[in-house]
Design a protein around this motif. Structure first.
Motif, mmCIF file in Angstrom:
data_model
loop_
_atom_site.group_PDB
_atom_site.id
_atom_site.type_symbol
_atom_site.label_atom_id
_atom_site.label_comp_id
_atom_site.label_asym_id
_atom_site.label_seq_id
_atom_site.Cartn_x
_atom_site.Cartn_y
_atom_site.Cartn_z
ATOM 1 N N TYR A 338 0.825 -1.211 0.000
ATOM 2 C CA TYR A 338 0.000 0.000 0.000
ATOM 3 C C TYR A 338 0.856 1.257 0.000
ATOM 4 O O TYR A 338 0.498 2.266 -0.616
ATOM 5 C CB TYR A 338 -0.935 -0.011 1.208
ATOM 6 C CG TYR A 338 -2.079 -0.984 1.077
ATOM 7 C CD1 TYR A 338 -2.711 -1.180 -0.145
ATOM 8 C CD2 TYR A 338 -2.527 -1.727 2.167
ATOM 9 C CE1 TYR A 338 -3.752 -2.090 -0.271
ATOM 10 C CE2 TYR A 338 -3.569 -2.634 2.046
ATOM 11 C CZ TYR A 338 -4.177 -2.804 0.816
ATOM 12 O OH TYR A 338 -5.212 -3.695 0.673
ATOM 13 N N SER A 339 1.976 1.205 0.701
ATOM 14 C CA SER A 339 2.865 2.372 0.720
ATOM 15 C C SER A 339 3.410 2.648 -0.677
ATOM 16 O O SER A 339 3.490 3.806 -1.108
ATOM 17 C CB SER A 339 4.025 2.134 1.693
ATOM 18 O OG SER A 339 3.541 1.949 3.008
ATOM 19 N N LEU A 340 3.776 1.566 -1.373
ATOM 20 C CA LEU A 340 4.298 1.740 -2.730
ATOM 21 C C LEU A 340 3.242 2.331 -3.658
ATOM 22 O O LEU A 340 3.523 3.263 -4.421
ATOM 23 C CB LEU A 340 4.779 0.392 -3.259
ATOM 24 C CG LEU A 340 5.406 0.404 -4.655
ATOM 25 C CD1 LEU A 340 6.673 1.228 -4.661
ATOM 26 C CD2 LEU A 340 5.711 -1.021 -5.114
ATOM 27 N N VAL A 341 2.028 1.785 -3.574
ATOM 28 C CA VAL A 341 0.943 2.315 -4.415
ATOM 29 C C VAL A 341 0.664 3.769 -4.065
ATOM 30 O O VAL A 341 0.433 4.610 -4.946
ATOM 31 C CB VAL A 341 -0.323 1.448 -4.252
ATOM 32 C CG1 VAL A 341 -1.493 2.078 -4.995
ATOM 33 C CG2 VAL A 341 -0.079 0.039 -4.765
ATOM 34 N N LEU A 342 0.691 4.101 -2.765
ATOM 35 C CA LEU A 342 0.437 5.473 -2.338
ATOM 36 C C LEU A 342 1.506 6.418 -2.867
ATOM 37 O O LEU A 342 1.199 7.532 -3.326
ATOM 38 C CB LEU A 342 0.381 5.527 -0.806
ATOM 39 C CG LEU A 342 0.090 6.896 -0.188
ATOM 40 C CD1 LEU A 342 -1.276 7.405 -0.643
ATOM 41 C CD2 LEU A 342 0.150 6.829 1.328
ATOM 42 N N VAL A 343 2.773 5.981 -2.822
ATOM 43 C CA VAL A 343 3.860 6.815 -3.357
ATOM 44 C C VAL A 343 3.655 7.067 -4.849
ATOM 45 O O VAL A 343 3.823 8.198 -5.336
ATOM 46 C CB VAL A 343 5.219 6.141 -3.090
ATOM 47 C CG1 VAL A 343 6.328 6.843 -3.864
ATOM 48 C CG2 VAL A 343 5.531 6.157 -1.605
ATOM 49 N N LEU A 346 0.884 9.584 -5.298
ATOM 50 C CA LEU A 346 1.349 10.949 -5.017
ATOM 51 C C LEU A 346 2.211 11.478 -6.156
ATOM 52 O O LEU A 346 2.072 12.643 -6.586
ATOM 53 C CB LEU A 346 2.135 10.966 -3.700
ATOM 54 C CG LEU A 346 1.316 10.746 -2.418
ATOM 55 C CD1 LEU A 346 2.231 10.650 -1.207
ATOM 56 C CD2 LEU A 346 0.312 11.870 -2.236
ATOM 57 N N MET A 347 3.110 10.623 -6.669
ATOM 58 C CA MET A 347 3.930 11.043 -7.807
ATOM 59 C C MET A 347 3.061 11.347 -9.020
ATOM 60 O O MET A 347 3.308 12.316 -9.751
ATOM 61 C CB MET A 347 4.938 9.931 -8.151
ATOM 62 C CG MET A 347 6.013 9.729 -7.110
ATOM 63 S SD MET A 347 7.104 8.343 -7.523
ATOM 64 C CE MET A 347 7.747 8.891 -9.105
ATOM 65 N N PHE A 348 2.031 10.522 -9.223
ATOM 66 C CA PHE A 348 1.133 10.743 -10.349
ATOM 67 C C PHE A 348 0.418 12.088 -10.225
ATOM 68 O O PHE A 348 0.329 12.860 -11.178
ATOM 69 C CB PHE A 348 0.119 9.602 -10.418
ATOM 70 C CG PHE A 348 -0.926 9.762 -11.468
ATOM 71 C CD1 PHE A 348 -0.625 9.563 -12.802
ATOM 72 C CD2 PHE A 348 -2.222 10.118 -11.123
ATOM 73 C CE1 PHE A 348 -1.581 9.717 -13.771
ATOM 74 C CE2 PHE A 348 -3.188 10.279 -12.092
ATOM 75 C CZ PHE A 348 -2.877 10.070 -13.421
ATOM 76 N N ILE A 352 0.942 15.183 -12.767
ATOM 77 C CA ILE A 352 -0.227 15.716 -13.478
ATOM 78 C C ILE A 352 -0.403 17.202 -13.168
ATOM 79 O O ILE A 352 -0.697 18.012 -14.059
ATOM 80 C CB ILE A 352 -1.490 14.913 -13.097
ATOM 81 C CG1 ILE A 352 -1.448 13.521 -13.722
ATOM 82 C CG2 ILE A 352 -2.753 15.634 -13.559
ATOM 83 C CD1 ILE A 352 -1.524 13.505 -15.233
ATOM 84 N N SER A 353 -0.233 17.573 -11.893
ATOM 85 C CA SER A 353 -0.402 18.989 -11.510
ATOM 86 C C SER A 353 0.620 19.872 -12.213
ATOM 87 O O SER A 353 0.272 20.925 -12.778
ATOM 88 C CB SER A 353 -0.276 19.123 -9.992
ATOM 89 O OG SER A 353 -1.243 18.352 -9.329
ATOM 90 N N LEU A 354 1.895 19.438 -12.183
ATOM 91 C CA LEU A 354 2.932 20.239 -12.849
ATOM 92 C C LEU A 354 2.724 20.285 -14.356
ATOM 93 O O LEU A 354 2.887 21.335 -14.992
ATOM 94 C CB LEU A 354 4.311 19.647 -12.528
ATOM 95 C CG LEU A 354 4.765 19.749 -11.060
ATOM 96 C CD1 LEU A 354 6.105 19.049 -10.864
ATOM 97 C CD2 LEU A 354 4.864 21.213 -10.637
ATOM 98 N N GLY A 355 2.335 19.125 -14.930
ATOM 99 C CA GLY A 355 2.110 19.090 -16.374
ATOM 100 C C GLY A 355 0.962 19.982 -16.798
ATOM 101 O O GLY A 355 1.060 20.734 -17.785
ATOM 102 N N PHE A 356 -0.130 19.935 -16.043
ATOM 103 C CA PHE A 356 -1.274 20.779 -16.389
ATOM 104 C C PHE A 356 -0.966 22.257 -16.175
ATOM 105 O O PHE A 356 -1.445 23.112 -16.928
ATOM 106 C CB PHE A 356 -2.497 20.376 -15.564
ATOM 107 C CG PHE A 356 -3.293 19.264 -16.187
ATOM 108 C CD1 PHE A 356 -3.982 19.464 -17.374
ATOM 109 C CD2 PHE A 356 -3.331 18.018 -15.602
ATOM 110 C CE1 PHE A 356 -4.700 18.445 -17.959
ATOM 111 C CE2 PHE A 356 -4.049 16.984 -16.177
ATOM 112 C CZ PHE A 356 -4.737 17.202 -17.363
ATOM 113 N N LYS A 357 -0.197 22.551 -15.139
ATOM 114 C CA LYS A 357 0.152 23.946 -14.899
ATOM 115 C C LYS A 357 0.981 24.511 -16.051
ATOM 116 O O LYS A 357 0.781 25.658 -16.483
ATOM 117 C CB LYS A 357 0.933 24.044 -13.588
ATOM 118 C CG LYS A 357 1.214 25.489 -13.169
ATOM 119 C CD LYS A 357 1.895 25.535 -11.817
ATOM 120 C CE LYS A 357 2.144 26.973 -11.395
ATOM 121 N NZ LYS A 357 2.818 27.046 -10.063
#
Length: 631
Positions: A338-343, A346-348, A352-357
C-alpha cells in the motif's frame, strides 16, 4: 483359405488408409478454421487499435498529456508490482516452509503422546491382574467378592492414570457391561459417545482405535477390546476406554512467536474432531479439503483472509491444519504494498499537476480561440471583446491570439455596415414572392357570381364560389404574414370544399392534427399550394380513388407538417432542375419554390421543405418550422 486371409488384410489396410485420410482432412479443416479465427481476431484488434489511436490523435492537448503520463505511471507500477509479487511469492514459500516445519513438529509431539497412551492401553489389556479380575467377573460373583474385585481393578487402573499426565480417565467394562472408573470424573463421557466407543472396540478385535467425534472436542478416546490370553483362547473378557485431554496436550506444545504462529485444527477426511476454542467461528465456515498430503493456500472466511497450512500423517490418517490470520501474518508486506501504491499515486498527482500547470499556459489561449471560433461559426461576431491579449505571452500562441481578435473585429464592422442593406433585400424578396399568389382582380367578380348562384338556387356553385372567395380574401390580406395553424387549416378546408365537388368519390382526404400544435405559427398560404401540388401530380392523373393525408407533429423543438399522397411520385432531381430553371414546371411553377424560399428567408436555412419519393407509391412533402406558439 490363404487367399481369403490375404484379402481380409488388404481390406483392413485399405480401411485404415481411408480413416487416416479422413482424419487428415478433418484436421486440415480444423487448422484452417483456427487460422481464420486468428486472422479475424487480428483484424478486430487492428480496428480497435485504429479506433483508440484516432480518439487519442483527435483529443485535446491536456487529455493527451493526462493519458501519456497515466500510461507511463501504470506501466511502471505494473513492472514494480510484478517484481514485488515475485519477491513476495518467495517470501510466502519461506513462510510456508517455516510454518510446515512448526506444524510437523507439533503433529509429531501430539502423536508421540498418543502413542504413549496406546502403550498404556496395551499394558492394561495385558495386565495379569486385570486379566485375572475380568475372568473372575465372568463367574457368579456378588457381595464382598465383587467389592474386592472392584477395588483391585480401580487401584490397578489408578496406577496407570498416574503414569501419563494427559490421561483424564480410564473406563473398564467387563463382559457383563459393568463399569469400572479411574481418574477424574468431573467431566464424564456422554452415554452416546460411550455406546459408540464400545461398538468400535468390537469392530477392531483387540487393536487400539482412536475414536474421533465430529465437533470441536476437548477429549479424544482410545478404545480396545480386551481378550484373554490364558490358554491362548483369546476370549473377549472386557472393553477398555481411555479418555485423553487433547486440549492439554496441544496447549503444552512449544508456542512459536512471530508471523508463523497459528492455531491447530485436526481432521480426518473432511470431519473436524478438534479445534481450539478461539477458532470455532472460523472452522465452522472453512472447507477442509486436501488434494495432496501437504500444502498451503490463502482462504477467505467471513470476509477475512487466512493463511492455511496443512499436513497429513500416517498416524490414523489425520490431517493437521494451521490457520493464521492473513492480516497478522502479512501486515508488513501489505503495508509495503500500500505504501508503494500510495507513493506512485502521489507522484502521479504531482506530475499531473505540474504538467497541467505548464500546459495551461498554452492550452487556455487556444481553448479561448476555439470557443470564439465556434461562436463566430454560428454567426456571433460580438465575442471579440471577450478576448484579452494582455493575458497571453509574446510567443506564437500570443501572436495567433491577437491576429484572430483583429480579424473578428474587422469582420464584425463589415457585417454591421451591410446589415441594414441585407434586411431591405430580404423584405423586398419576401413581398415579391408573396405578390405572385395575390389574384386580387378576381375577388369582386366572384362576389357577383356567388350572388347570381344564390338567386338561381345553385347551392353547389354558391359553396364553391364562397370557398374560392375565402381563399382570395386571405391571399389579398397583407396584414398578417404569419398565422396560426388553425387559421391555415380554415384556408385548407375552403380549398378542399372546391376539390371535393370536383373529384367527388375519387378523393379520400385524411387529416390528423393534434391539439398541442393547433396554435403554432406558420407562414400564411403554406399548406394550400402543397395540397394543390398533390392534386396536380396524384389525383388528376389517377383514374381510381386517391388518398391524401395531412398530419402534424412535434419533433424536439420543430413543428413538422407532413403531406402524403399515393400518386406516381416526384423525382427529387426534377425538383432541383426546376429550381435551377433547367426544366419547365407543371403549372405556374411557384408552389414548392415559393414556400421553401419564404420559410428559409423568414426562419433560417435549417427550415424549409423536404421532399421524399416513395418509389412509385407516392410522394411525401414535410414542412419543417420552429415550434412557436406566439409571433
Amino acid at each position: 483359405m490363404p487367399m481369403t486371409l490375404q484379402l481380409q488384410q488388404l481390406l483392413l489396410h485399405f480401411c485404415l488408409l481411408r480413416v487416416i485420410e479422413k482424419e487428415s482432412k478433418q484436421q486440415a479443416v480444423n487448422d484452417l478454421k483456427s487460422i481464420d479465427q486468428l486472422r479475424s481476431f487480428i483484424i478486430y484488434m487492428k480496428k480497435i487499435w485504429s479506433y483508440i489511436s484516432t480518439i487519442y490523435k483527435n483529443s485535446k492537448l491536456n487529455v493527451k498529456l493526462f493519458i501519456t503520463i497515466t500510461l507511463i505511471m501504470v506501466i511502471t507500477l505494473v513492472f514494480v508490482l510484478a517484481g514485488l509479487q515475485y519477491a513476495f511469492s518467495l517470501y510466502d514459500e519461506q513462510i510456508y516452509a517455516k510454518s510446515s516445519q512448526v506444524l510437523m513438529m507439533s503433529s509429531n509431539s501430539i502423536e508421540e503422546e498418543l502413542k504413549r497412551v496406546e502403550e498404556v492401553s496395551f499394558n492394561i489389556a495385558m495386565d495379569p491382574q486385570i486379566q485375572k479380575n475380568l475372568l473372575e467377573l465372568q463367574g457368579d460373583v456378588n457381595g464382598y467378592d465383587f467389592y474386592r474385585i472392584e477395588q483391585d481393578i480401580e487401584e490397578e487402573l489408578a496406577s496407570y492414570v498416574g503414569s501419563e499426565r494427559y490421561i483424564q480417565s480410564i473406563y473398564l467394562y467387563d463382559a457383563g457391561g459393568r463399569e469400572f472408573l479411574a481418574g477424574s470424573s468431573s467431566n464424564p463421557i456422554r452415554e452416546i459417545d460411550k455406546y459408540l466407543a464400545l461398538n468400535e472396540a468390537v469392530k477392531y478385535e483387540g487393536k487400539n482405535h482412536w475414536m474421533e467425534r465430529d465437533g470441536y472436542n476437548q477429549y479424544l478416546s482410545s478404545v480396545r477390546l480386551i481378550r484373554s490370553y490364558k490358554n491362548l483362547n483369546f476370549e473377549n473378557i472386557g472393553k477398555l476406554l481411555i479418555r485423553v485431554d487433547l486440549d492439554q496436550i496441544i496447549s503444552s506444545l512449544p508456542k512459536t512467536r512471530g508471523e508463523i504462529a497459528g492455531n491447530i485444527v485436526m481432521t480426518k477426511g473432511e470431519q473436524v474432531f478438534y479445534s481450539e476454542k478461539e477458532q470455532m467461528n472460523v472452522v465452522s465456515n472453512f472447507p477442509f479439503r486436501t488434494k495432496k498430503e501437504q500444502g498451503y493456500h490463502i482462504e477467505n472466511i467471513k470476509g477475512e483472509r487466512y493463511f492455511v497450512n496443512y499436513i497429513t500423517t500416517d498416524f490414523e490418517n489425520w490431517t493437521y491444519w494451521s490457520i493464521i490470520p492473513f492480516n497478522l501474518m502479512f501486515s508488513k508486506v501489505t503495508a509495503a504494498k500500500y505504501s508503494l501504491v500510495l507513493v506512485f499515486m502521489l507522484m502521479f498527482v504531482i506530475l499531473i499537476s505540474l504538467g497541467f500547470k505548464f500546459l495551461r499556459r498554452i492550452t487556455n489561449p487556444i481553448e479561448d480561440l476555439v470557443t470564439t471560433m465556434q461562436d463566430v461559426q454560428r454567426g456571433n461576431f460580438n465575442v471579440a471583446g471577450s478576448l484579452n491579449p494582455s493575458l497571453v505571452y509574446e510567443d506564437e500562441v500570443g501572436i495567433l491570439y491577437r491576429n484572430f481578435k483583429t480579424m473578428i473585429e474587422r469582420i464584425d464592422e463589415l457585417i454591421k455596415e451591410n446589415y441594414s442593406k441585407q434586411l431591405l433585400i430580404k423584405e423586398t424578396e419576401f413581398k415579391a414572392l408573396q405578390a405572385q399568389i395575390n389574384p386580387h382582380f378576381l375577388y369582386n367578380t366572384l362576389e357577383s357570381v356567388n350572388w347570381l348562384a344564390k338567386s338561381n338556387k345553385q347551392k353547389q356553385i354558391s359553396s364553391m364560389v364562397e370557398a374560392l372567395g375565402h381563399l382570395l380574401r386571405n391571399s389579398i390580406n397583407f396584414n398578417e404574414d404569419i398565422i396560426t395553424l388553425e387559421k391555415e387549416l380554415e384556408i385548407v378546408n375552403s380549398y378542399l370544399t372546391i376539390q371535393k365537388y370536383r373529384f367527388e368519390d375519387r378523393l379520400e382526404f385524411q387529416m390528423d392534427i393534434p391539439s398541442n400544435v393547433i396554435q403554432c405559427k406558420i407562414p400564411k398560404l403554406t399548406l394550400q399550394p402543397l395540397l394543390e401540388n398533390s392534386f396536380i401530380h396524384a389525383v388528376e392523373p389517377s383514374l381510381g380513388s386517391s388518398v391524401i393525408k395531412l398530419t402534424a407533429y412535434q419533433e424536439e423543438d420543430h413543428l413538422c407538417i407532413r403531406i402524403e399522397d399515393d400518386g406516381p411520385g416526384i423525382d427529387p432531381l426534377i425538383i432541383q432542375k426546376v429550381k435551377e430553371g433547367k426544366v419547365k414546371p407543371k403549372g405556374t411553377g411557384i408552389g414548392l419554390n415559393n414556400i421553401d424560399e419564404r420559410i428559409r428567408l423568414g426562419f433560417g436555412e435549417q427550415y424549409g421543405l423536404k421532399v421524399e419519393n416513395l418509389s412509385g407509391k407516392g410522394t411525401v412533402i414535410t414542412v419543417v418550422l420552429p415550434f412557436e406558439t406566439r409571433c
